[in-house]
Design an enzyme around this catalytic site. Structure first.
Site, mmCIF file in Angstrom:
data_model
loop_
_atom_site.group_PDB
_atom_site.id
_atom_site.type_symbol
_atom_site.label_atom_id
_atom_site.label_comp_id
_atom_site.label_asym_id
_atom_site.label_seq_id
_atom_site.Cartn_x
_atom_site.Cartn_y
_atom_site.Cartn_z
ATOM 1 N N GLY A 1 108.704 133.157 46.544
ATOM 2 C CA GLY A 1 108.291 131.944 47.246
ATOM 3 C C GLY A 1 109.493 131.238 47.826
ATOM 4 O O GLY A 1 110.625 131.711 47.734
ATOM 5 N N LEU B 1 111.496 127.359 48.271
ATOM 6 C CA LEU B 1 111.677 126.045 47.678
ATOM 7 C C LEU B 1 112.061 125.059 48.772
ATOM 8 O O LEU B 1 112.864 125.377 49.647
ATOM 9 C CB LEU B 1 112.776 126.118 46.614
ATOM 10 C CG LEU B 1 112.984 124.891 45.747
ATOM 11 C CD1 LEU B 1 111.735 124.637 44.892
ATOM 12 C CD2 LEU B 1 114.206 125.075 44.853
ATOM 13 N N GLU C 1 102.482 115.767 37.858
ATOM 14 C CA GLU C 1 102.453 116.603 39.059
ATOM 15 C C GLU C 1 101.335 116.216 40.028
ATOM 16 O O GLU C 1 101.121 116.896 41.026
ATOM 17 C CB GLU C 1 102.311 118.077 38.668
ATOM 18 C CG GLU C 1 103.457 118.598 37.824
ATOM 19 C CD GLU C 1 104.779 118.703 38.576
ATOM 20 O OE1 GLU C 1 104.793 118.538 39.815
ATOM 21 O OE2 GLU C 1 105.796 118.945 37.924
#
Length: 128
Positions: free
Chosen positions: A33, A35, A72
């Site tokens: 992935g 960031l 989150e």
């Protein structure tokens, strides 16, 4: 359940205390992935990216999940959630582990790509 952390929940991060009694399973782990710096003092991950994201893996006791979900901004998949909780494979210590990770829900969160794939909590968070 295992959690892959890549930002403010890492050791030295401003929200690491949320992990409480969690057990560190891997000090160095890598997930596929990209960031991104959100510009808000924390990173966001896009699991559709082609790069690698560095982080840590923790075994999270069931009792801690509600507080981490709250931190989150994850309520279970509502359209207003900032992060989504998904299962991914992460490499650590020569093994592939199934973990949970919080990923960005909106492209607007993905401001500036962190090319190294590593959120340096001491350098970045000291600036805020």
């Amino acid at each position: 359940m295992l959690l892959f952390v890549y930002g403010t929940l890492k050791r030295g991060g401003k929200y690491h205390d949320y992990l409480g009694e969690a057990v560190l399973e891997a000090e160095y782990a890598v997930a596929k992935g990209d960031l991104y710096d959100t510009g808000l003092g924390y990173p966001a991950m896009d699991i559709n990216g082609k790069g690698e994201v560095q982080g840590e893996i923790y075994d999270i006791p069931e009792a801690l999940w509600p507080a981490i979900d709250y931190l989150e901004d994850y309520s279970g998949g509502a359209a207003t959630d900032l992060f989504n909780k998904v299962k991914i494979e992460v490499k650590a210590d020569g093994k592939v582990l199934q973990t949970v990770v919080y990923v960005a829900t909106m492209k607007e969160q993905l401001k500036e790509k962190v090319e190294s794939g590593n959120w340096d909590v001491l350098a970045v968070e000291g600036a805020y």
